[in-house]
Each structure stands twice: as C-alpha cells, then as structure tokens.
Design a protein around this motif. Structure first.
Motif, PDB file in Angstrom:
ATOM      1  N   UNK A 117      58.549  22.629  -2.705  1.00  0.00           N
ATOM      2  CA  UNK A 117      59.165  23.558  -3.653  1.00  0.00           C
ATOM      3  C   UNK A 117      58.836  23.203  -5.099  1.00  0.00           C
ATOM      4  N   UNK A 118      58.393  21.953  -5.326  1.00  0.00           N
ATOM      5  CA  UNK A 118      58.005  21.562  -6.679  1.00  0.00           C
ATOM      6  C   UNK A 118      56.743  22.301  -7.120  1.00  0.00           C
ATOM      7  N   UNK A 119      55.925  22.708  -6.147  1.00  0.00           N
ATOM      8  CA  UNK A 119      54.656  23.373  -6.439  1.00  0.00           C
ATOM      9  C   UNK A 119      54.719  24.878  -6.201  1.00  0.00           C
ATOM     10  N   UNK A 120      55.596  25.314  -5.333  1.00  0.00           N
ATOM     11  CA  UNK A 120      55.775  26.747  -5.093  1.00  0.00           C
ATOM     12  C   UNK A 120      57.207  26.968  -4.619  1.00  0.00           C
ATOM     13  N   UNK A 121      58.079  27.488  -5.482  1.00  0.00           N
ATOM     14  CA  UNK A 121      59.484  27.655  -5.120  1.00  0.00           C
ATOM     15  C   UNK A 121      59.709  28.492  -3.868  1.00  0.00           C
ATOM     16  N   UNK A 122      58.801  29.411  -3.562  1.00  0.00           N
ATOM     17  CA  UNK A 122      58.957  30.262  -2.376  1.00  0.00           C
ATOM     18  C   UNK A 122      58.927  29.450  -1.087  1.00  0.00           C
TER      19      UNK A 122
END
Length: 311
Positions: A98-103
């Motif tokens: 989630x640090x790189x893509x919240x989805x």
C-alpha cells in the motif's frame, strides 16, 4: 477453506499499514518517503484503459490458468509445503504494497503454485499471483530470493505496467486518429481488451523491469528479507538457466541489471536492518546457498528503454 483463510489473514495484515480511506481512493501509484529512489516513467497513456477493465480481465485470465492447472492436476493444494511457504512470505510482503499503490489494500490477493518445469512467476493486476515449481526447484531459491522474485512480480502490478502495455496495444489497434480525439486521454469505457492485451503475453520494457526490480527489493527489505539476495537471484538467473528459457527471455539478468541493484543497495539495507531490529553495522554477511555462481553474462536487451523487451 485455506485460501479463504489466507485472504482474511492478508486483509488483516494489510490493514495495519493501510492509508486513510480518502487516500485509498486515489487511483495512482505512490511512493514512500524513505527507501529506494526510482526514476519512474509516469505516462498518461495508461489512462485510456480503465483500471476496472484491467482488473476484470486479469481475474478472468487467472481463473482460466487455475482451471487448466486443476484439470491437469498441477495446481498444488493448500496443504502443500511449497504453497504454505510462499503464502507465509506473501503475508509479510503484502502489507508493504500500500506504500506504493494504495489500491493494493483492497485487492483480493491470491498466491498459488503450479507444478511445471517452467521457470517463471507472475502477478497479474489486482493481486493474482502464481509461481511455477521449476523456478523454486531449479534455482534452489532461499526464502530471501523467493521474496525478491515475488516482490518483483508484485511491483509490476503495483506500478500498473500491464495497464500501460494494454493502453499501447489499444492505441495500435484503434489508430492515432481515434486516440487523438480522446480528450485528455479519457478512458474507453466498456471496451473489450481481450483481443489486444492478454495479461500473460504482455512484454514489459527495460525501464519497467528496472522499476519492478527496485520496488520489489524495497518491499522485500521492509518485510524483513535480505535485499542482497536480489544479487544472487539474478546471478543464478544468468548462470543456471539457458538463454532460451522463458524467464530469462522476458526478465534479462545481465551485469547491467545487477549493477543497478547494487547502486541502490544502500537505500534498502537500512529498511532491512530496521525490519529485523538490528543496527546496520551488525548486519551479518549475506551467504548465498550456491557455490561458484560466477559472474552474470552481459545482456544486450533492447536499445529503447520504453519498448517491450523482445522474447
């Protein structure tokens, strides 16, 4: 039943690092403040293909792969030690996504193992991952090295590389004149991308492979896996496998790739040290499980960093 438990466990694990609800609605890739520094190619071209379309396509293809494996009796069961091993590694890796893509915090993650001599692994958009036993067995991967492979494949999904390639396929299919009429690269709604962008046949560019290398190494280090294993992993890829193998043909493994990983090692080693609660100066030396690896070969790759790598 065990797969359902995995999803529940992963959901709990991811929630511990999930961003606020408002931030999770942002449909773009992100980046943490610390760790690896990646020069990304933020192209708006991918916006012509809706994320929902890509996720649905990936889910359909993944289910087809699973059903074919079930029919051939090659999909390993939930109780298989290899499956349990990879899912345990996944439980540590996925909270970092989630640090790189919240989805990614809302993706219905799946991790499966398929019995095949094929040396390969993939993670489709939406968190659909499979690893072939040939990769695990032929290279005798340690857990640290498995984490680097899984992190690399996960990073492709986080960075929406498949969406980028699908969009470029649509541009080729529709023609520049049609695309030029799309205001601000507006998406194509309910278009059928099936004929133009099969998830498993997409070839990523050298730049996209580099992004996946570095982000995957960052994710694995945060999860407590030694990032130095990325070096031995790609040395194995270059010295153990034949030049025509599927994984080496789409994941080049030469000295230039290793040099990039080494150049960013100082950014991820502190993440690893923090994850295992050890001062940097006390980190033990990394010992690969394979003697006499030698140096990785020089790979020519493609001249155009943006174009899909040739098989």
């Amino acid at each position: 039943m065990r797969q359902t438990c995995l999803r529940a466990t992963l959901a709990v694990a991811i929630s511990t690092l999930a961003l606020p609800a408002a931030a999770q609605e942002v449909a773009v890739v992100a980046a943490p403040d610390d760790g690896v520094r990646v020069a990304r190619n933020d192209s708006r071209v991918r916006m012509i293909v809706p994320m929902e379309v890509i996720d649905q396509q990936a889910a359909r293809e993944y289910e087809q792969v699973k059903q074919e494996a079930i029919a051939k009796k090659t999909l390993l069961g939930d109780d298989d030690p290899q499956v349990q091993r990879l899912r345990e590694i996944g439980i540590r890796l996925l909270p970092q996504t989630v640090l790189w893509n919240p989805r990614a915090g809302r993706w219905p993650w799946e991790i499966n193992v398929i019995r095949a001599n094929q040396v390969n692994a993939f993670c489709m958009p939406g968190g659909k991952m499979a690893v072939y036993t040939g990769l695990l067995d032929d290279l005798k991967l340690t857990d640290d090295e498995v984490a680097m492979v899984m992190g690399h494949e996960i990073a492709h999904a986080l960075e929406e590389h498949a969406r980028q390639r699908a969009a470029q396929a649509e541009i080729s299919n529709l023609g520049a004149n049609v695309v030029s009429q799309l205001t601000g690269f507006g998406n194509l709604g309910n278009m059928d991308i099936g004929a133009n962008a099969k998830m498993l046949s997409l070839r990523f560019s050298r730049r996209e492979e580099t992004e996946a290398d570095l982000i995957g190494m960052d994710i694995a280090a945060r999860a407590g896996y030694d990032p130095r294993a990325a070096i031995t992993l790609w040395r194995k890829m270059g010295t153990v496998l034949a030049a025509g193998d599927e994984f080496t043909s789409t994941h080049p493994s030469g000295r230039s790739r290793i040099a990039v990983l080494e150049a960013h090692m100082k950014e991820v080693l502190p993440l690893y040290a923090a994850a295992i609660s050890m001062p940097m100066e006390k980190l033990p030396a990394h010992r690969p499980n394979m003697a006499n690896l030698g140096g990785a070969p020089v790979d020519a790759g493609d001249e155009d960093q943006q174009s899909p790598l040739k098989k």
